[in-house]
Design a protein around this motif. Structure first.
Motif, PDB file in Angstrom:
ATOM      1  N   VAL A   1       3.791  22.537   0.148  1.00 24.26           N
ATOM      2  CA  VAL A   1       2.461  23.116   0.389  1.00 24.26           C
ATOM      3  C   VAL A   1       2.580  24.305   1.338  1.00 24.26           C
ATOM      4  N   HIS A   2       1.873  25.376   1.005  1.00 18.56           N
ATOM      5  CA  HIS A   2       1.720  26.503   1.927  1.00 18.56           C
ATOM      6  C   HIS A   2       0.243  26.840   2.021  1.00 18.56           C
TER       7      HIS A   2
ATOM      8  N   GLN B   1       0.851  -1.198   0.000  1.00 17.79           N
ATOM      9  CA  GLN B   1       0.000   0.000   0.000  1.00 17.79           C
ATOM     10  C   GLN B   1       0.888   1.251   0.000  1.00 17.79           C
ATOM     11  N   SER B   2       0.603   2.166  -0.908  1.00 14.85           N
ATOM     12  CA  SER B   2       1.429   3.375  -1.000  1.00 14.85           C
ATOM     13  C   SER B   2       1.329   4.181   0.288  1.00 14.85           C
ATOM     14  N   THR B   3       2.480   4.627   0.749  1.00 20.74           N
ATOM     15  CA  THR B   3       2.537   5.365   2.015  1.00 20.74           C
ATOM     16  C   THR B   3       3.162   6.730   1.766  1.00 20.74           C
ATOM     17  N   ILE B   4       2.500   7.759   2.239  1.00 23.01           N
ATOM     18  CA  ILE B   4       3.039   9.106   2.062  1.00 23.01           C
ATOM     19  C   ILE B   4       3.308   9.734   3.432  1.00 23.01           C
ATOM     20  N   LEU B   5       4.299  10.598   3.445  1.00 29.32           N
ATOM     21  CA  LEU B   5       4.675  11.277   4.685  1.00 29.32           C
ATOM     22  C   LEU B   5       4.347  12.760   4.526  1.00 29.32           C
ATOM     23  N   VAL B   6       3.582  13.274   5.478  1.00 26.90           N
ATOM     24  CA  VAL B   6       3.210  14.697   5.445  1.00 26.90           C
ATOM     25  C   VAL B   6       3.907  15.380   6.620  1.00 26.90           C
ATOM     26  N   ILE B   7       4.751  16.358   6.292  1.00 29.36           N
ATOM     27  CA  ILE B   7       5.597  17.002   7.313  1.00 29.36           C
ATOM     28  C   ILE B   7       5.199  18.476   7.454  1.00 29.36           C
ATOM     29  N   HIS B   8       4.967  18.868   8.706  1.00 29.11           N
ATOM     30  CA  HIS B   8       4.611  20.263   8.994  1.00 29.11           C
ATOM     31  C   HIS B   8       5.718  20.898   9.828  1.00 29.11           C
ATOM     32  N   GLY B   9       6.128  22.098   9.431  1.00 30.86           N
ATOM     33  CA  GLY B   9       7.208  22.800  10.125  1.00 30.86           C
ATOM     34  C   GLY B   9       6.737  23.634  11.300  1.00 30.86           C
ATOM     35  N   PRO B  10       7.605  24.554  11.747  1.00 32.69           N
ATOM     36  CA  PRO B  10       7.391  25.273  12.997  1.00 32.69           C
ATOM     37  C   PRO B  10       6.135  26.150  13.011  1.00 32.69           C
TER      38      PRO B  10
ATOM     39  N   TYR C   1      -3.393  20.757   1.100  1.00 32.09           N
ATOM     40  CA  TYR C   1      -2.881  19.431   1.493  1.00 32.09           C
ATOM     41  C   TYR C   1      -3.688  18.313   0.812  1.00 32.09           C
ATOM     42  N   MET C   2      -5.024  18.498   0.773  1.00 36.58           N
ATOM     43  CA  MET C   2      -5.876  17.437   0.195  1.00 36.58           C
ATOM     44  C   MET C   2      -5.626  17.347  -1.322  1.00 36.58           C
ATOM     45  N   MET C   3      -5.434  18.497  -1.951  1.00 37.25           N
ATOM     46  CA  MET C   3      -5.128  18.502  -3.378  1.00 37.25           C
ATOM     47  C   MET C   3      -3.799  17.800  -3.621  1.00 37.25           C
TER      48      MET C   3
ATOM     49  N   THR D   1      -6.314  14.736  10.407  1.00 40.49           N
ATOM     50  CA  THR D   1      -7.391  13.736  10.288  1.00 40.49           C
ATOM     51  C   THR D   1      -7.922  13.729   8.859  1.00 40.49           C
ATOM     52  N   GLU D   2      -8.114  14.925   8.307  1.00 43.98           N
ATOM     53  CA  GLU D   2      -8.638  15.022   6.937  1.00 43.98           C
ATOM     54  C   GLU D   2      -7.623  14.501   5.914  1.00 43.98           C
ATOM     55  N   ILE D   3      -6.344  14.775   6.163  1.00 41.77           N
ATOM     56  CA  ILE D   3      -5.298  14.275   5.261  1.00 41.77           C
ATOM     57  C   ILE D   3      -5.328  12.743   5.247  1.00 41.77           C
ATOM     58  N   LYS D   4      -5.421  12.145   6.445  1.00 42.12           N
ATOM     59  CA  LYS D   4      -5.402  10.666   6.535  1.00 42.12           C
ATOM     60  C   LYS D   4      -6.625  10.075   5.853  1.00 42.12           C
ATOM     61  N   GLN D   5      -7.781  10.732   6.016  1.00 45.18           N
ATOM     62  CA  GLN D   5      -9.008  10.242   5.382  1.00 45.18           C
ATOM     63  C   GLN D   5      -8.908  10.369   3.856  1.00 45.18           C
ATOM     64  N   THR D   6      -8.370  11.489   3.403  1.00 41.69           N
ATOM     65  CA  THR D   6      -8.222  11.706   1.956  1.00 41.69           C
ATOM     66  C   THR D   6      -7.285  10.654   1.359  1.00 41.69           C
ATOM     67  N   ALA D   7      -6.186  10.381   2.080  1.00 40.60           N
ATOM     68  CA  ALA D   7      -5.244   9.355   1.603  1.00 40.60           C
ATOM     69  C   ALA D   7      -5.936   7.993   1.546  1.00 40.60           C
ATOM     70  N   GLU D   8      -6.692   7.685   2.588  1.00 38.40           N
ATOM     71  CA  GLU D   8      -7.396   6.387   2.626  1.00 38.40           C
ATOM     72  C   GLU D   8      -8.387   6.287   1.461  1.00 38.40           C
ATOM     73  N   ASP D   9      -9.088   7.374   1.191  1.00 37.66           N
ATOM     74  CA  ASP D   9     -10.041   7.396   0.060  1.00 37.66           C
ATOM     75  C   ASP D   9      -9.326   7.131  -1.269  1.00 37.66           C
ATOM     76  N   CYS D  10      -8.025   7.484  -1.311  1.00 35.45           N
ATOM     77  CA  CYS D  10      -7.232   7.271  -2.536  1.00 35.45           C
ATOM     78  C   CYS D  10      -6.475   5.943  -2.476  1.00 35.45           C
ATOM     79  N   GLY D  11      -6.761   5.127  -1.474  1.00 33.66           N
ATOM     80  CA  GLY D  11      -6.110   3.813  -1.375  1.00 33.66           C
ATOM     81  C   GLY D  11      -4.690   3.874  -0.841  1.00 33.66           C
ATOM     82  N   MET D  12      -4.366   4.957  -0.108  1.00 30.60           N
ATOM     83  CA  MET D  12      -3.007   5.111   0.424  1.00 30.60           C
ATOM     84  C   MET D  12      -3.064   5.270   1.947  1.00 30.60           C
ATOM     85  N   VAL D  13      -1.880   5.241   2.542  1.00 29.65           N
ATOM     86  CA  VAL D  13      -1.758   5.528   3.973  1.00 29.65           C
ATOM     87  C   VAL D  13      -0.960   6.824   4.102  1.00 29.65           C
TER      88      VAL D  13
END
Ligand code: DQA
Length: 159
Positions: free
Chosen positions: A109-110, A11-20, A142-144, A43-55
């Motif tokens: 992303v900004h 399963q494709s896995t993506i890492l989302v990193i947020h800075g300071p 982020y969702m885009m 939470t929304e990022i994780k749900q969006t990824a799941e909807d796209c078949g990813m983690v």
């Protein structure tokens, strides 16, 4: 089972990193950054990824070294990185150098449109390292990015 089949089955896995200071979303300059908290966005990022078949895994730090180490972790086992380096966008050679080690799509992303703001925010140390960038869409950026990455990974596994 050939190598491609093995890759396709994971399963494709993506890492989302947020800075300071992004841990303060919801309370921080809502006119620029919106009213959603980071927890709600994650939470929304994780749900969006799941909807796209990813983690999606998410990570936030106020410390440059911790962000660098997390980017280094993405060298193995991740299919894409989505990163909002926040203020480090405009200052950090260390984050740029860490991202240069990755061989996977990197989306910058900004939340705000950095070009409508102070001149020092117009410079990004990672712009030319990133595969693509979204700025000014608020949390929807982020969702885009998640949906775009899913499409990139799908396309790559078809080719
Ligand atoms: C930001 C823009 C940066 O200039 C700022 O320092 C941030 C957030 C954004 O998401 O709009 O902390 O990356």
């Amino acid at each position: 089972m050939n190598e491609k089949t093995t890759v396709d089955n994971r399963q494709s896995t993506i890492l989302v990193i947020h800075g300071p200071n992004l841990n303060m979303l919801g309370r921080r300059e809502p006119a620029w950054y919106g009213s959603a908290t980071l927890e709600e966005i994650d939470t929304e990022i994780k749900q969006t990824a799941e909807d796209c078949g990813m983690v999606a895994e998410t990570f936030q730090s106020n410390h440059e070294g911790a962000l660098v180490e997390k980017i280094q972790d993405a060298m193995v086992g991740y299919d894409a990185v989505i990163i909002n380096p926040a203020a480090y966008t405009h200052t950090s050679v260390a984050i740029r150098d860490a991202l240069l080690m990755l061989d996977i799509p990197i989306i910058e992303v900004h939340l705000s449109n950095i070009y409508q703001r102070d001149a020092f925010r117009h410079k990004s140390f990672i712009a030319d390292v990133a595969t693509a960038r979204l700025a000014g869409f608020g949390k929807e950026g982020y969702m885009m990015a998640v949906r775009a990455v899913a499409e990139m990974i799908r396309k790559e596994s078809r080719d």
